[in-house]
Write a protein that holds these residues in place. Structure first.
Motif, PDB file in Angstrom:
ATOM      1  N   VAL A 164       1.265  -3.500 -62.605  1.00 52.91           N
ATOM      2  CA  VAL A 164       2.723  -3.450 -62.672  1.00 52.91           C
ATOM      3  C   VAL A 164       3.291  -4.465 -61.685  1.00 52.91           C
ATOM      4  O   VAL A 164       2.703  -4.708 -60.627  1.00 52.91           O
ATOM      5  CB  VAL A 164       3.246  -2.034 -62.355  1.00 52.91           C
ATOM      6  CG1 VAL A 164       2.912  -1.643 -60.935  1.00 52.91           C
ATOM      7  CG2 VAL A 164       4.750  -1.938 -62.595  1.00 52.91           C
ATOM      8  N   ARG A 165       4.414  -5.059 -62.028  1.00 55.06           N
ATOM      9  CA  ARG A 165       5.086  -6.016 -61.148  1.00 55.06           C
ATOM     10  C   ARG A 165       6.284  -5.333 -60.495  1.00 55.06           C
ATOM     11  O   ARG A 165       7.146  -4.778 -61.190  1.00 55.06           O
ATOM     12  CB  ARG A 165       5.560  -7.243 -61.935  1.00 55.06           C
ATOM     13  CG  ARG A 165       4.429  -8.092 -62.481  1.00 55.06           C
ATOM     14  CD  ARG A 165       4.997  -9.305 -63.186  1.00 55.06           C
ATOM     15  NE  ARG A 165       5.840 -10.085 -62.302  1.00 55.06           N
ATOM     16  CZ  ARG A 165       6.742 -10.970 -62.734  1.00 55.06           C
ATOM     17  NH1 ARG A 165       6.937 -11.142 -64.023  1.00 55.06           N
ATOM     18  NH2 ARG A 165       7.459 -11.654 -61.863  1.00 55.06           N
ATOM     19  N   ASP A 168       9.696  -6.389 -61.758  1.00 55.34           N
ATOM     20  CA  ASP A 168      10.153  -5.807 -63.021  1.00 55.34           C
ATOM     21  C   ASP A 168      10.751  -4.420 -62.795  1.00 55.34           C
ATOM     22  O   ASP A 168      11.777  -4.073 -63.396  1.00 55.34           O
ATOM     23  CB  ASP A 168       8.991  -5.711 -64.011  1.00 55.34           C
ATOM     24  CG  ASP A 168       8.476  -7.088 -64.431  1.00 55.34           C
ATOM     25  OD1 ASP A 168       9.260  -8.058 -64.323  1.00 55.34           O
ATOM     26  OD2 ASP A 168       7.307  -7.183 -64.842  1.00 55.34           O
ATOM     27  N   LEU A 169      10.093  -3.638 -61.943  1.00 56.87           N
ATOM     28  CA  LEU A 169      10.638  -2.322 -61.616  1.00 56.87           C
ATOM     29  C   LEU A 169      11.990  -2.451 -60.934  1.00 56.87           C
ATOM     30  O   LEU A 169      12.927  -1.704 -61.226  1.00 56.87           O
ATOM     31  CB  LEU A 169       9.670  -1.557 -60.707  1.00 56.87           C
ATOM     32  CG  LEU A 169       8.387  -1.021 -61.339  1.00 56.87           C
ATOM     33  CD1 LEU A 169       7.518  -0.367 -60.261  1.00 56.87           C
ATOM     34  CD2 LEU A 169       8.694  -0.022 -62.430  1.00 56.87           C
ATOM     35  N   ASP A 172      14.754  -3.247 -63.409  1.00 52.79           N
ATOM     36  CA  ASP A 172      15.135  -2.102 -64.239  1.00 52.79           C
ATOM     37  C   ASP A 172      15.917  -1.055 -63.448  1.00 52.79           C
ATOM     38  O   ASP A 172      16.854  -0.444 -63.975  1.00 52.79           O
ATOM     39  CB  ASP A 172      13.876  -1.459 -64.840  1.00 52.79           C
ATOM     40  CG  ASP A 172      13.745  -1.789 -66.320  1.00 52.79           C
ATOM     41  OD1 ASP A 172      14.554  -2.599 -66.812  1.00 52.79           O
ATOM     42  OD2 ASP A 172      12.850  -1.241 -66.982  1.00 52.79           O
ATOM     43  N   LEU A 279      11.070   4.656 -66.171  1.00 51.58           N
ATOM     44  CA  LEU A 279      10.311   3.510 -65.659  1.00 51.58           C
ATOM     45  C   LEU A 279       8.875   3.526 -66.179  1.00 51.58           C
ATOM     46  O   LEU A 279       8.307   2.479 -66.494  1.00 51.58           O
ATOM     47  CB  LEU A 279      10.317   3.518 -64.134  1.00 51.58           C
ATOM     48  CG  LEU A 279      11.671   3.259 -63.467  1.00 51.58           C
ATOM     49  CD1 LEU A 279      11.559   3.401 -61.952  1.00 51.58           C
ATOM     50  CD2 LEU A 279      12.196   1.870 -63.828  1.00 51.58           C
ATOM     51  N   HIS A 283       7.272   0.420 -68.203  1.00 48.05           N
ATOM     52  CA  HIS A 283       6.368  -0.476 -67.488  1.00 48.05           C
ATOM     53  C   HIS A 283       4.929   0.015 -67.370  1.00 48.05           C
ATOM     54  O   HIS A 283       4.050  -0.773 -67.028  1.00 48.05           O
ATOM     55  CB  HIS A 283       6.905  -0.727 -66.070  1.00 48.05           C
ATOM     56  CG  HIS A 283       8.262  -1.349 -66.051  1.00 48.05           C
ATOM     57  ND1 HIS A 283       8.476  -2.680 -66.332  1.00 48.05           N
ATOM     58  CD2 HIS A 283       9.488  -0.814 -65.814  1.00 48.05           C
ATOM     59  CE1 HIS A 283       9.777  -2.937 -66.247  1.00 48.05           C
ATOM     60  NE2 HIS A 283      10.404  -1.831 -65.947  1.00 48.05           N
TER      61      HIS A 283
END
Length: 321
Positions: A164-165, A168-169, A172, A279, A283
């Motif tokens: 996971v990046r 990106d979290l 969001d 989330l 993701h």
């Protein structure tokens, strides 16, 4: 005037009734989603928008006064925020390791711990005769800090479990949480009269939306849920219990009074599990959203029991106790 007020009172009572039975609606719709998953599965992509609607509702309930305690009681706020983002992420990590959870479930449990406080913590604190003003401030500040703290704490604890990046979290959470809350807060300031007249609808709308989100998560995992339900529920039970107990005892050890400690117990042990589910869906893996869905039900059950005990038994009603 009386005729105009009566429908509003009726709507208010109906909204309160439906809101109080939140755990029941979650159970009923979860069972229905298990039996008829095809009805809810097409709405997978709507989960972030639905959660954004809940966060907009949270923003509508806030006022600038809710943040005043940052200046007047900075020590209490500091302890609440620090303990919140220390206890629950670590508790989730420990629970996942002790139970040897599969990577997807382990990541979901840790993600729940890394998310900010749930708005239900404010209601539970009030029912428990705790420091409601502190609870509102803490849940608000924790939510506003989530875009920075949640992704990087999660990456540090669960980055080795599932790819996971953090960026990106973060993006969001800004879109799903910070933007809707900010819009709601602005609307509350600009149109205070209108928002106040509609305030009874906000909790009702939040309950309906969260129940729908949970039903979607359950439907998407219907095929796997029977094989992981018990271990996931065990993890959620331990995680929630650890948060409530550690939050209260850590606050007392820090010298905070009983009413403040009750506020911290709920601020720490009651999560924005809907955000964790959203989330995870976006993701991670649909299975990683299961802990968030189960947490939504369990934390309301345990929180209600604990709030009832503290509120009715007169336990530690004074700060000095």
């Amino acid at each position: 005037m009386i005729e105009r007020k009566y429908p509003l009172r009726a709507i208010d009572k109906a909204a309160q009734f439906i809101t109080r039975l939140f755990p029941l609606w979650v159970i009923l719709f979860s069972v229905y989603a298990l039996i008829h998953p095809a009805l809810f599965q097409p709405y997978r992509g709507a989960v972030p928008s639905l959660l954004g609607l809940v966060m907009l509702g949270m923003g509508l309930t806030l006022t600038p006064v809710d943040f005043r305690l940052i200046l007047t009681r900075p020590r209490d706020v500091f302890y609440g925020v620090a303990l919140r983002y220390l206890i629950m992420p670590l508790a989730g990590f420990v629970v996942a390791r002790v139970l040897s959870l599969p990577p997807e479930l382990a990541a979901g449990v840790i993600l729940v711990g890394c998310c900010p406080s749930g708005t239900a913590s404010n209601v539970l604190t009030y029912l428990a005769k705790g420091d409601t003003a502190l609870s509102i401030t803490l849940s608000s500040v924790n939510t506003l800090l989530a875009p920075v703290l949640t992704p990087y704490i999660f990456l540090a604890l669960a980055g080795a479990l599932i790819p996971v990046r953090a960026e990106d979290l973060l993006a969001d959470i800004l879109r799903i949480v910070l933007l809707p809350v900010s819009v709601g807060l602005v609307l509350r300031v600009l149109f205070a009269g209108t928002v106040e007249r509609l305030r009874m609808i906000v909790p009702l709308l939040s309950v309906v939306t969260i129940v729908f989100i949970i039903a979607i998560v359950i439907a998407l995992n219907a095929a796997k849920l029977f094989t992981v339900a018990w271990i996931a529920l065990t993890a959620v039970t331990l995680h929630n219990g650890a948060g409530l107990a550690a939050g209260f005892n850590a606050a007392r050890s820090a010298g905070l009074g009983a009413s403040k400690a009750r506020a911290l117990a709920f601020t720490i042990g009651v999560e924005n599990s809907g955000l964790a589910a959203a989330l995870a869906m976006a993701h991670l893996d649909p299975l990683a959203a299961v802990p968030g869905a189960l947490f939504s039900v369990w934390q309301n059950l345990t929180g209600s029991v604990l709030a009832g005990y503290w509120g009715n038994a007169g336990f530690g009603t004074k700060d000095g106790e």
